[in-house]
Design a protein around this motif. Structure first.
Motif, mmCIF file in Angstrom:
data_model
loop_
_atom_site.group_PDB
_atom_site.id
_atom_site.type_symbol
_atom_site.label_atom_id
_atom_site.label_comp_id
_atom_site.label_asym_id
_atom_site.label_seq_id
_atom_site.Cartn_x
_atom_site.Cartn_y
_atom_site.Cartn_z
ATOM 1 N N ILE A 46 0.789 -1.101 0.001
ATOM 2 C CA ILE A 46 -0.027 0.025 -0.185
ATOM 3 C C ILE A 46 0.813 1.213 -0.110
ATOM 4 N N MET A 47 1.939 1.288 0.853
ATOM 5 C CA MET A 47 2.692 2.314 1.040
ATOM 6 C C MET A 47 3.321 2.433 -0.421
ATOM 7 N N ALA A 48 4.005 1.646 -0.860
ATOM 8 C CA ALA A 48 4.876 1.576 -2.268
ATOM 9 C C ALA A 48 3.933 2.258 -3.497
ATOM 10 N N ALA A 49 2.753 1.551 -3.301
ATOM 11 C CA ALA A 49 1.565 1.976 -4.559
ATOM 12 C C ALA A 49 1.503 3.484 -4.379
ATOM 13 N N LEU A 50 1.069 3.934 -3.131
ATOM 14 C CA LEU A 50 0.876 5.272 -2.997
ATOM 15 C C LEU A 50 1.939 6.154 -3.464
ATOM 16 N N MET A 51 3.114 5.818 -3.040
ATOM 17 C CA MET A 51 4.372 6.796 -3.281
ATOM 18 C C MET A 51 4.595 6.683 -5.002
ATOM 19 N N LEU A 52 4.377 5.441 -5.347
ATOM 20 C CA LEU A 52 4.555 5.447 -6.868
ATOM 21 C C LEU A 52 3.416 6.213 -7.742
ATOM 22 N N ALA A 53 2.194 6.152 -7.179
ATOM 23 C CA ALA A 53 1.258 6.878 -7.656
ATOM 24 C C ALA A 53 1.492 8.545 -7.666
ATOM 25 N N VAL A 54 2.220 8.907 -6.508
ATOM 26 C CA VAL A 54 2.417 10.181 -6.595
ATOM 27 C C VAL A 54 3.704 10.746 -7.583
ATOM 28 N N ILE A 55 4.672 9.742 -7.675
ATOM 29 C CA ILE A 55 5.934 9.878 -8.732
ATOM 30 C C ILE A 55 5.336 10.063 -10.137
ATOM 31 N N LEU A 205 0.259 -2.935 15.123
ATOM 32 C CA LEU A 205 1.388 -2.283 14.828
ATOM 33 C C LEU A 205 1.653 -1.015 15.395
ATOM 34 N N GLY A 206 2.990 -0.925 16.047
ATOM 35 C CA GLY A 206 3.277 0.254 16.666
ATOM 36 C C GLY A 206 4.167 1.287 15.655
ATOM 37 N N LEU A 207 4.661 2.462 16.075
ATOM 38 C CA LEU A 207 5.511 3.387 15.340
ATOM 39 C C LEU A 207 6.711 2.767 14.808
ATOM 40 N N ALA A 208 7.528 1.814 15.646
ATOM 41 C CA ALA A 208 8.503 1.336 15.256
ATOM 42 C C ALA A 208 8.273 0.248 13.852
ATOM 43 N N ALA A 209 7.327 -0.466 14.003
ATOM 44 C CA ALA A 209 7.060 -1.464 12.874
ATOM 45 C C ALA A 209 6.475 -0.419 11.567
ATOM 46 N N TYR A 210 5.765 0.481 11.798
ATOM 47 C CA TYR A 210 5.313 1.243 10.486
ATOM 48 C C TYR A 210 6.721 2.013 10.044
ATOM 49 N N ALA A 211 7.701 2.318 10.525
ATOM 50 C CA ALA A 211 8.859 3.048 10.438
ATOM 51 C C ALA A 211 9.827 2.208 9.475
ATOM 52 N N ILE A 212 9.648 0.969 10.001
ATOM 53 C CA ILE A 212 10.683 -0.184 9.224
ATOM 54 C C ILE A 212 9.846 -0.605 7.693
ATOM 55 N N LEU A 213 8.345 -0.383 7.812
ATOM 56 C CA LEU A 213 7.642 -0.879 6.778
ATOM 57 C C LEU A 213 7.758 0.377 5.614
ATOM 58 N N LEU A 214 7.888 1.625 6.068
ATOM 59 C CA LEU A 214 8.190 2.783 5.321
ATOM 60 C C LEU A 214 9.530 2.849 4.838
ATOM 61 N N CYS A 215 10.461 2.273 5.610
ATOM 62 C CA CYS A 215 11.691 2.141 4.871
ATOM 63 C C CYS A 215 11.918 1.021 3.848
ATOM 64 N N GLY A 216 11.066 0.066 4.184
ATOM 65 C CA GLY A 216 10.782 -0.990 3.162
ATOM 66 C C GLY A 216 10.389 -0.723 1.839
ATOM 67 N N ALA A 217 9.347 0.342 1.934
ATOM 68 C CA ALA A 217 8.605 0.624 0.579
ATOM 69 C C ALA A 217 9.660 1.841 0.043
ATOM 70 N N LEU A 218 10.332 2.621 0.613
ATOM 71 C CA LEU A 218 11.206 3.270 0.059
ATOM 72 C C LEU A 218 12.209 2.737 -0.504
ATOM 73 N N THR A 219 12.923 1.716 -0.022
ATOM 74 C CA THR A 219 14.135 1.101 -0.405
ATOM 75 C C THR A 219 13.699 -0.151 -1.606
#
Length: 299
Positions: A46-55, A205-219
């Protein structure tokens, strides 16, 4: 033929891309401490798809979404998504370097599949490279050893899906934007994760888990863009062997983040896989550069 400067730029980009993809694997392994593979795939997708749509919107390429229904794009994305699910599941149980090394055998699987499915012809030396690569996998997986885990077979299965993905990628029309292919892949990853939620229990999920997933989507996005730029900048035959830098990057991430160091046999297997893969790529380049023999005119 790209210039030496262009090839050097391509090499630097592919090294950066493999480092970022290895970081993505590290994010997936970290995330596996909080949740199972289906939840990682769904939320990251979901995170990656939203970012790609913005790009795509910023580049004015949203009209390219019409190509998302292309049959080859759908086949490629489904293979990539299932492969990623198997790989991420494995990361929850085995070392980062072991999983990454096993995945490097996928070009050898593709070559063998080309012989079986498409009637391609390869010499005995390249068959030996295929055999050497699979022996390397056995050294990494170490079946029968006390440290063997069944989860180590998941990346092996993943390599066959990667091989299928590579065949379908080659059939995608040139006019289909790469970012659209990446977007569809992210959406399929999300769908596989959502389907998996019916079989796996999701966790709050807590903040740490979301931060890891966001990092995963960005990478994930960054890795794709760097690798694509690398192959567009330099000669693919020169750039491609440097993809094997992913193994030492994975060893480094595994050691520094997780404190996991491969044993001697596993390191030997990694070296064998890399040597077999690099030999195959260089051999293909030599064959491509060898001119066809000229036939003498008939008397």
């Amino acid at each position: 033929m790209p210039s030496a400067h262009a090839n050097h730029r391509g090499i630097l980009l592919i090294l950066a891309g493999t480092a970022v993809f290895s970081a993505n694997d590290a994010c997936s392994k970290l995330a596996s401490e909080y949740m199972l593979a289906s939840q990682i795939m769904a939320v990251r997708g979901i995170m990656a798809a939203l970012m790609l749509a913005v790009i795509l919107g910023m580049r004015g390429q949203l009209t390219g979404v019409r190509h998302a229904a292309d049959r080859q794009v759908l086949l490629r994305s489904s293979a990539e998504a299932v492969s990623a699910f198997l790989y991420i599941t494995a990361l929850g149980y085995i070392g980062l370097a072991d999983a990454a090394a096993i995945m490097q055998v996928s070009p050898l699987v593709t070559m063998a599949a080309a012989v079986v499915l498409m009637g391609a012809r390869i010499g005995s030396a390249r068959w030996l490279a295929v055999i050497a690569g699979f022996l390397g996998v056995l050294l990494v997986v170490q079946p029968g050893a006390g440290t063997f885990q069944v989860a180590a077979l998941l990346p092996v299965a993943s390599t066959f899906l990667i091989s299928f993905r590579d065949f379908t990628t080659n059939r995608i029309a040139a006019h289909v934007p790469t970012l659209i292919v990446t977007l569809v892949t992210a959406c399929f990853g999300m769908l596989v994760g959502l389907v998996g939620s019916g079989f796996e229990s999701w966790q709050p999920l807590g903040l740490a888990a979301y931060a890891i997933l966001l990092c995963g989507a960005l990478t994930l996005i960054g890795g794709h863009m760097l690798v694509i730029a690398a192959f567009r900048a330099g000669d693919p035959a020169v750039v491609s062997p440097f993809r094997y830098a992913g193994v030492p990057f994975a060893v480094a991430y595994g050691a520094f983040i997780f404190g996991m160091r491969p044993d001697g046999l596993a390191l030997a297997g990694m070296a064998l896989i890399i040597a077999a893969g690099v030999y195959t790529v260089r051999n293909q380049r030599r064959e491509a550069l060898t001119p066809e023999p000229m036939l003498e005119p008939a008397e």
